[in-house]
Design a protein around this motif. Structure first.
Motif, PDB file in Angstrom:
ATOM      1  N   ASN A 267      -8.932   4.879  -7.315  1.00 41.07           N
ATOM      2  CA  ASN A 267      -7.873   4.890  -8.323  1.00 41.07           C
ATOM      3  C   ASN A 267      -8.429   4.833  -9.741  1.00 41.07           C
ATOM      4  O   ASN A 267      -7.822   5.359 -10.682  1.00 41.07           O
ATOM      5  CB  ASN A 267      -6.914   3.730  -8.092  1.00 41.07           C
ATOM      6  N   PHE A 268      -9.576   4.160  -9.902  1.00 41.60           N
ATOM      7  CA  PHE A 268     -10.169   4.088 -11.242  1.00 41.60           C
ATOM      8  C   PHE A 268     -10.956   5.354 -11.598  1.00 41.60           C
ATOM      9  O   PHE A 268     -10.845   5.873 -12.706  1.00 41.60           O
ATOM     10  CB  PHE A 268     -11.098   2.870 -11.337  1.00 41.60           C
ATOM     11  N   TYR A 269     -11.787   5.835 -10.658  1.00 36.54           N
ATOM     12  CA  TYR A 269     -12.753   6.882 -11.003  1.00 36.54           C
ATOM     13  C   TYR A 269     -12.660   8.134 -10.124  1.00 36.54           C
ATOM     14  O   TYR A 269     -13.266   9.155 -10.462  1.00 36.54           O
ATOM     15  CB  TYR A 269     -14.184   6.336 -10.909  1.00 36.54           C
ATOM     16  N   GLY A 270     -11.965   8.063  -8.970  1.00 32.04           N
ATOM     17  CA  GLY A 270     -11.981   9.165  -8.031  1.00 32.04           C
ATOM     18  C   GLY A 270     -10.957  10.232  -8.332  1.00 32.04           C
ATOM     19  O   GLY A 270     -10.174  10.137  -9.291  1.00 32.04           O
ATOM     20  N   PRO A 271     -10.908  11.253  -7.488  1.00 32.77           N
ATOM     21  CA  PRO A 271      -9.900  12.306  -7.653  1.00 32.77           C
ATOM     22  C   PRO A 271      -8.495  11.770  -7.394  1.00 32.77           C
ATOM     23  O   PRO A 271      -8.312  10.673  -6.840  1.00 32.77           O
ATOM     24  CB  PRO A 271     -10.309  13.349  -6.603  1.00 32.77           C
ATOM     25  N   PHE A 272      -7.505  12.580  -7.741  1.00 29.01           N
ATOM     26  CA  PHE A 272      -6.124  12.122  -7.745  1.00 29.01           C
ATOM     27  C   PHE A 272      -5.659  11.674  -6.360  1.00 29.01           C
ATOM     28  O   PHE A 272      -4.992  10.649  -6.215  1.00 29.01           O
ATOM     29  CB  PHE A 272      -5.225  13.253  -8.270  1.00 29.01           C
ATOM     30  N   TYR A 273      -6.002  12.454  -5.302  1.00 26.95           N
ATOM     31  CA  TYR A 273      -5.460  12.170  -3.980  1.00 26.95           C
ATOM     32  C   TYR A 273      -6.286  11.133  -3.194  1.00 26.95           C
ATOM     33  O   TYR A 273      -5.840  10.680  -2.144  1.00 26.95           O
ATOM     34  CB  TYR A 273      -5.398  13.466  -3.164  1.00 26.95           C
ATOM     35  N   ALA A 274      -7.453  10.764  -3.667  1.00 28.34           N
ATOM     36  CA  ALA A 274      -8.319   9.868  -2.890  1.00 28.34           C
ATOM     37  C   ALA A 274      -7.703   8.482  -2.727  1.00 28.34           C
ATOM     38  O   ALA A 274      -7.665   7.926  -1.614  1.00 28.34           O
ATOM     39  CB  ALA A 274      -9.691   9.771  -3.565  1.00 28.34           C
ATOM     40  N   GLY A 275      -7.206   7.940  -3.833  1.00 20.29           N
ATOM     41  CA  GLY A 275      -6.624   6.604  -3.763  1.00 20.29           C
ATOM     42  C   GLY A 275      -5.428   6.522  -2.835  1.00 20.29           C
ATOM     43  O   GLY A 275      -5.362   5.639  -1.956  1.00 20.29           O
ATOM     44  N   PRO A 276      -4.417   7.403  -2.974  1.00 23.39           N
ATOM     45  CA  PRO A 276      -3.276   7.350  -2.054  1.00 23.39           C
ATOM     46  C   PRO A 276      -3.649   7.535  -0.588  1.00 23.39           C
ATOM     47  O   PRO A 276      -3.048   6.903   0.294  1.00 23.39           O
ATOM     48  CB  PRO A 276      -2.395   8.502  -2.546  1.00 23.39           C
ATOM     49  N   ILE A 277      -4.644   8.389  -0.292  1.00 25.21           N
ATOM     50  CA  ILE A 277      -5.048   8.590   1.110  1.00 25.21           C
ATOM     51  C   ILE A 277      -5.595   7.284   1.695  1.00 25.21           C
ATOM     52  O   ILE A 277      -5.243   6.887   2.809  1.00 25.21           O
ATOM     53  CB  ILE A 277      -6.093   9.719   1.205  1.00 25.21           C
ATOM     54  N   ILE A 278      -6.444   6.607   0.947  1.00 22.68           N
ATOM     55  CA  ILE A 278      -7.001   5.334   1.448  1.00 22.68           C
ATOM     56  C   ILE A 278      -5.898   4.280   1.573  1.00 22.68           C
ATOM     57  O   ILE A 278      -5.864   3.500   2.533  1.00 22.68           O
ATOM     58  CB  ILE A 278      -8.131   4.853   0.527  1.00 22.68           C
ATOM     59  N   HIS A 279      -4.982   4.270   0.623  1.00 22.34           N
ATOM     60  CA  HIS A 279      -3.859   3.319   0.701  1.00 22.34           C
ATOM     61  C   HIS A 279      -2.997   3.592   1.935  1.00 22.34           C
ATOM     62  O   HIS A 279      -2.522   2.642   2.584  1.00 22.34           O
ATOM     63  CB  HIS A 279      -3.005   3.408  -0.559  1.00 22.34           C
ATOM     64  N   LEU A 280      -2.777   4.848   2.268  1.00 20.76           N
ATOM     65  CA  LEU A 280      -1.987   5.166   3.455  1.00 20.76           C
ATOM     66  C   LEU A 280      -2.709   4.737   4.732  1.00 20.76           C
ATOM     67  O   LEU A 280      -2.077   4.243   5.674  1.00 20.76           O
ATOM     68  CB  LEU A 280      -1.697   6.673   3.491  1.00 20.76           C
ATOM     69  N   ALA A 281      -4.030   4.925   4.771  1.00 21.11           N
ATOM     70  CA  ALA A 281      -4.793   4.459   5.937  1.00 21.11           C
ATOM     71  C   ALA A 281      -4.723   2.938   6.056  1.00 21.11           C
ATOM     72  O   ALA A 281      -4.549   2.390   7.152  1.00 21.11           O
ATOM     73  CB  ALA A 281      -6.252   4.909   5.812  1.00 21.11           C
TER      74      ALA A 281
ATOM     75  N   SER B 130       0.828  -1.213   0.000  1.00 26.03           N
ATOM     76  CA  SER B 130       0.000   0.000   0.000  1.00 26.03           C
ATOM     77  C   SER B 130       0.858   1.258   0.000  1.00 26.03           C
ATOM     78  O   SER B 130       0.545   2.246  -0.683  1.00 26.03           O
ATOM     79  CB  SER B 130      -0.941  -0.009   1.210  1.00 26.03           C
ATOM     80  N   LEU B 131       1.939   1.241   0.767  1.00 27.30           N
ATOM     81  CA  LEU B 131       2.834   2.402   0.772  1.00 27.30           C
ATOM     82  C   LEU B 131       3.445   2.632  -0.607  1.00 27.30           C
ATOM     83  O   LEU B 131       3.533   3.783  -1.083  1.00 27.30           O
ATOM     84  CB  LEU B 131       3.935   2.199   1.813  1.00 27.30           C
ATOM     85  N   ILE B 132       3.877   1.547  -1.256  1.00 28.17           N
ATOM     86  CA  ILE B 132       4.497   1.690  -2.584  1.00 28.17           C
ATOM     87  C   ILE B 132       3.489   2.249  -3.585  1.00 28.17           C
ATOM     88  O   ILE B 132       3.801   3.162  -4.366  1.00 28.17           O
ATOM     89  CB  ILE B 132       5.045   0.332  -3.053  1.00 28.17           C
ATOM     90  N   LEU B 133       2.256   1.726  -3.558  1.00 25.58           N
ATOM     91  CA  LEU B 133       1.241   2.219  -4.484  1.00 25.58           C
ATOM     92  C   LEU B 133       0.924   3.692  -4.234  1.00 25.58           C
ATOM     93  O   LEU B 133       0.764   4.480  -5.182  1.00 25.58           O
ATOM     94  CB  LEU B 133      -0.035   1.372  -4.362  1.00 25.58           C
ATOM     95  N   ALA B 134       0.828   4.068  -2.944  1.00 23.35           N
ATOM     96  CA  ALA B 134       0.525   5.468  -2.625  1.00 23.35           C
ATOM     97  C   ALA B 134       1.657   6.390  -3.067  1.00 23.35           C
ATOM     98  O   ALA B 134       1.413   7.462  -3.654  1.00 23.35           O
ATOM     99  CB  ALA B 134       0.271   5.609  -1.131  1.00 23.35           C
ATOM    100  N   VAL B 135       2.901   5.987  -2.808  1.00 30.89           N
ATOM    101  CA  VAL B 135       4.043   6.837  -3.169  1.00 30.89           C
ATOM    102  C   VAL B 135       4.156   6.972  -4.685  1.00 30.89           C
ATOM    103  O   VAL B 135       4.396   8.068  -5.217  1.00 30.89           O
ATOM    104  CB  VAL B 135       5.337   6.258  -2.560  1.00 30.89           C
ATOM    105  N   ILE B 136       3.984   5.850  -5.409  1.00 27.14           N
ATOM    106  CA  ILE B 136       4.090   5.910  -6.873  1.00 27.14           C
ATOM    107  C   ILE B 136       2.997   6.803  -7.454  1.00 27.14           C
ATOM    108  O   ILE B 136       3.238   7.592  -8.385  1.00 27.14           O
ATOM    109  CB  ILE B 136       4.010   4.492  -7.465  1.00 27.14           C
ATOM    110  N   LYS B 137       1.796   6.685  -6.888  1.00 27.07           N
ATOM    111  CA  LYS B 137       0.692   7.511  -7.411  1.00 27.07           C
ATOM    112  C   LYS B 137       0.945   8.996  -7.122  1.00 27.07           C
ATOM    113  O   LYS B 137       0.734   9.856  -7.992  1.00 27.07           O
ATOM    114  CB  LYS B 137      -0.617   7.061  -6.740  1.00 27.07           C
ATOM    115  N   LEU B 138       1.394   9.308  -5.904  1.00 27.95           N
ATOM    116  CA  LEU B 138       1.638  10.714  -5.560  1.00 27.95           C
ATOM    117  C   LEU B 138       2.806  11.290  -6.349  1.00 27.95           C
ATOM    118  O   LEU B 138       2.798  12.466  -6.724  1.00 27.95           O
ATOM    119  CB  LEU B 138       1.898  10.851  -4.057  1.00 27.95           C
ATOM    120  N   ALA B 139       3.831  10.474  -6.593  1.00 29.51           N
ATOM    121  CA  ALA B 139       4.996  10.952  -7.342  1.00 29.51           C
ATOM    122  C   ALA B 139       4.777  10.897  -8.842  1.00 29.51           C
ATOM    123  O   ALA B 139       5.655  11.351  -9.607  1.00 29.51           O
ATOM    124  CB  ALA B 139       6.227  10.128  -6.966  1.00 29.51           C
ATOM    125  N   GLN B 140       3.637  10.346  -9.260  1.00 34.61           N
ATOM    126  CA  GLN B 140       3.325  10.208 -10.679  1.00 34.61           C
ATOM    127  C   GLN B 140       4.455   9.495 -11.417  1.00 34.61           C
ATOM    128  O   GLN B 140       4.822   9.854 -12.544  1.00 34.61           O
ATOM    129  CB  GLN B 140       3.048  11.571 -11.309  1.00 34.61           C
TER     130      GLN B 140
END
Length: 869
Positions: free
Chosen positions: A158-172, A78-88
């Motif tokens: 990650n599929f349909y939401g805003p950019f930061y929604a997916g990483p926030i849930i992954h971090l939680a 989850s951390l890797i997915l969140a970091v990759i998404k935030l860092a684009q």
């Protein structure tokens, strides 16, 4: 007079009709068929049976270390997915699909537990190196449900939401999983204990009692090859070779005596114990690579590296197995012959040419010379193997009940050979060769198909006997459809075969949803990957003809399931190799058939109960024990003694009148020693029965199991005008008559340890010198016939005592499952009757735990009864 008679007849008919109505009403009344409730059964919770935790097929317990390793992996992922998404730094679509994989893993763990999720299988590799710490299953299942909610939210975001929604849930999710993995604090478990139970969503009594029941002897003992054998065998895995001798040190008498579990060489040997089915991992990876290549050639993939990687992995796995098996062929040729002669494993020989054909397909358009060489080697060897196997069936015909799905594996090889000829069909004679390879195999499958379908529908023991090779039922028409498409074109025949394969896949999928994930992983599971890959080929062709979103989603889902199973099975295989479960002769489980279940597992119940009885006798004799506790232990002792004697009586009758004559029929004279030992045991058994009845006559202690087993026997004896043993005068060692129940109890406590010791030695002799012979010589059908005969002996009252006695006195739960499996194989139509005996004789939670594996044992009008059974 005539009218009067007519009136009388009419009145009689009216009365009869009224009586019939009353009878019918009484029959429909549930009270008539209700079963007497247990004394220890608590109140029925308001929650329906299908909402009792744990839900679905989740295990009643879990290994805390496995759960923690899964938490670590989820946290890191989850951390890797969140970091990759935030860092684009990666594709957003790729991250979304990876979050979908994470969600699928939580869903699998919620329904079936962690064993068959990829992260769970990887976690088990490391968890098995540590001391097992078993914990209750329901809280962990709720934690998995929390993970489902978080991962599903992250996937949708990650599929349909805003950019930061997916990483926030992954971090939680990473925070909660990290607390469990690294700190050992399970957030979901805390909510389950402090929120769900107070709200009544989970029954606290039921959960706490389930924890108590499932931790009997900790199933870690089974994982570590703990053998509770006569209280003298080692409790952990064997180190080195155990000499073929009895407990007294005398050499074993007969040829098969060194085949028992206790004298096996339990070491890891990569050559000696290399099995034929170990070729399946390489074959499965090659099949997955063939799917990737088909997708690449069809334009669904733009890169070649996926099928190249799968090909390399397949070559490494298959090549390593081939080297080891060739060495086994040279140094242990007899073991190879034994494996080839086995009814079920011999058909896996076809896996070798099938692997050659798959690697040949992967080499096409890259190394055509290699591809042609592999094709001819695979096709001709598989054709020869098919002729040999089916000629063997004609020479040694089998009955319809012996038809196995594995018989279709060589036919799959011939169809695959015809399929791989697609590139060379323009060559002279190649089209005729393709028809020659495909058509006879397809017709043979049509002849076998009704027998296989009957085996699926009519098998009463389907849940315990379901084999992974059943999936060939849809793999054969799938490959046939694709071959027909190549040879003739897209027409109604292709569609008929394809949709038949799809229907059979759905049918077998429903079977495996309920059964596939309950059994422990074994090598045959790898064959399911090949069958799933087989149906992908015609599915690609079908999508190319339709070009719809539905067919595309269908194709991707099929491919994702095949890839997921490959990865999960790879993790399991690595874990089994790393922990020494492969390349060794692991002991066969006790009770693998009806005959073994009624014999070996009953022996194990005697040993466990014998240890308990000896402990209770010591406690009763102890002068420091309080009077209240001594009275309690006396009652428990007499209840256990009654179960022991009733079970011994039934078991002795089974051996004297059923098993020993069968041994004498095949090998005359081998049973004489056991019969002599029986005579000595019968004397002590009769004396113990007299003492037990004398104690009951004195009414000082009356066991809760009721002495209804012996009371029923006394009534029968009185009806037969036989001397009533209850009225016999009990004599002490000096021959002086007495009816004092206290003296009788003292004598019983002196006599019974001797009876237990003699019975243990007698059972050890049987297992050393008789049981191995029966397993080697008696056909399985005759074993089933003998088991059915044994289940028709004695009275229902005694079986009501014996079955709970055997179930409660098994060392761990899987032995209980195997005992009921033996009953199901031998007498499936009586399972509900046996369930009624257990319902009134064992703990409520233990009964519900057994009902999960055997739903047909729930008696009518009881909780969890399913009318289908």
């Amino acid at each position: 007079t005539a009218p009067k008679n007519h009136t009388t007849q009419a009145m009689a008919k009216t009365v009869t009709k009224v009586e019939d109505t009353k009878t019918l009403k009484a029959v429909k009344d549930k009270a008539v068929w209700s079963i007497e409730e247990r004394n220890d059964a608590g109140p029925v919770p308001w929650i329906p049976i299908w909402l009792h935790w744990p839900l679905f097929a989740f295990p009643y317990f879990a290994n805390d270390w496995s759960a923690r390793f899964v938490g670590m992996q989820v946290c890191i992922t989850s951390l890797i997915l969140a970091v990759i998404k935030l860092a684009q730094a990666g594709s957003a679509l790729t991250i979304a699909w990876l979050s979908a994989v994470l969600f699928a893993g939580f869903l699998i763990r919620f329904i079936w537990g962690g064993s068959y999720s990829l992260l769970g299988a990887i976690g088990n590799i490391f968890a098995r190196r540590l001391e097992v710490d078993l914990i209750s299953g329901p809280p962990k299942q709720f934690a998995a449900f929390c993970g489902i909610m978080f991962s599903f939210g992250a996937m949708i975001a990650n599929f349909y939401g805003p950019f930061y929604a997916g990483p926030i849930i992954h971090l939680a999710l990473a925070g909660a999983a990290g607390l469990e993995g690294f700190a050992g604090f399970c957030v979901g478990c805390w909510f389950f204990t402090n929120l769900l139970i107070p709200l009544g969503i989970a029954d606290q009594t039921y959960v706490s009692r389930s924890v108590k029941v499932v931790l009997d002897q900790k199933q870690a003992a089974e994982e570590k090859f703990a053998y509770h054998k006569n209280n003298q065998g080692p409790s952990r895995s064997f180190q080195g070779y155990i000499a073929p001798t009895t407990s007294e040190g005398r050499p074993l008498m007969f040829k098969y005596s060194d085949k028992t579990i206790e004298q096996r060489e339990d070491d890891v040997n990569f050559i000696k114990h290399c099995q034929l089915t170990y070729c399946l991992p390489g074959l499965a990876w090659a099949a997955l690579g063939a799917n990737f290549k088909a997708l690449f050639l069809s334009g669904f993939l733009s890169e070649q590296y996926p099928w190249v990687i799968c090909t390399i992995v397949g070559i490494v796995l298959f090549g390593g197995w081939a080297v080891l098996y060739v060495c086994k062929l040279v140094f242990n040729f007899n073991r190879v012959l034994k494996e080839v002669d086995n009814l079920h494993t011999r058909y896996y020989l076809a896996g070798i040419p099938i692997a050659f054909l798959l690697f040949g397909y992967l080499a096409q358009r890259e190394e055509d010379d290699v591809a042609r060489a592999l094709f001819w080697l695979g096709s001709m060897s598989n054709l020869t193997l098919t002729l040999w196997l089916f000629t063997r069936l004609l020479i040694h015909p089998v009955s319809s009940g012996s038809v196995t799905p594995g018989m279709t594996i060589p036919l799959l090889g011939n169809m695959l050979a015809a399929l791989t000829l697609e590139q060379w069909l323009d060559w002279p004679g190649m089209s005729d060769l393709a028809y020659f390879l495909w058509a006879p195999s397809f017709l043979l499958w049509i002849l076998l198909a009704p027998g296989l379908l009957l085996r699926l529908i009519d098998a009463p023991a389907l849940q315990s006997m379901l084999r992974v090779t059943v999936m060939t039922y849809f793999a054969v028409p799938a490959l046939s459809a694709q071959t027909w498409l190549i040879l003739t074109g897209f027409d109604a025949v292709f569609l008929g075969l394809f949709f038949f394969a799809v229907t059979m896949q759905l049918y077998t999928a429903m079977l495996f949803v309920f059964n596939y994930f309950r059994a422990k992983f074994n090598t045959s599971y790898w064959f399911s990957v090949f069958c799933m890959a087989a149906i992908t080929f015609p599915l690609i062709s079908f999508h190319q003809s339709r070009q719809t979103d539905f067919t595309y989603a269908w194709l991707m889902a099929q491919f994702a399931v095949t890839t997921g199973l490959t990865l999960i099975f790879t993790a399991h295989t690595l874990g089994n190799v790393a922990n020494g479960k492969w390349f060794r002769v692991a002991p066969k489980p006790a009770g693998v058939g009806p005959f073994a279940g009624l014999s070996k597992l009953t022996h194990d119940a005697f040993r466990t109960a014998g240890r308990k009885i000896n402990y209770l006798i010591e406690e009763v004799k102890d002068k420091d024990t309080s009077a209240e506790r001594k009275a309690e232990k006396k009652e428990e002792l007499l209840s256990l003694v009654e179960g022991y004697m009733v079970t011994l009586e039934i078991h002795s009758y089974f051996e004297d009148n059923i098993m020993f004559p069968a041994v004498d029929a095949y090998l005359p004279g081998r049973e004489k020693r056991a019969e002599e030992e029986h005579k000595e045991l019968v004397k002590m058994e009769e004396r113990a029965k007299e003492l037990f009845i004398a104690i009951q006559k004195g009414k000082t202690i009356l066991s809760g199991a009721g002495a209804h087993g012996f009371k029923a026997e006394r009534k029968v004896e009185e009806n037969k005008d036989v001397t009533n043993i209850e009225l016999k005068e009990v004599k002490n060692d000096e021959g002086v008559g007495t009816t004092d129940s206290g003296d009788a109890l003292d004598e019983l406590m002196t006599l019974f340890p001797k009876l237990i010791e003699g019975n243990n030695e007698h059972m050890r002799g049987e297992e050393d010198h008789i049981s191995p012979i029966l397993r080697k010589i008696l056909p399985s059908k005759e074993m089933k016939s003998l088991a059915r005969k044994s289940l028709r002996t004695s009275t229902p009252g005694k079986w009501r005592i014996m079955l709970p006695f055997v179930i409660k006195n098994q060392d761990y739960h899987m032995r209980r499952v195997r005992f009921l499996t033996s009953l199901r194989i031998a007498y499936p139509e009586r399972m509900q009757m046996y369930g009624g005996y257990l319902y009134t004789g064992i703990d409520e939670v233990l009964f519900n735990r057994l009902r999960v594996d055997f739903p047909e044992i729930a008696p009518r009008h009881t909780e969890g009864h399913w009318r289908l059974w």
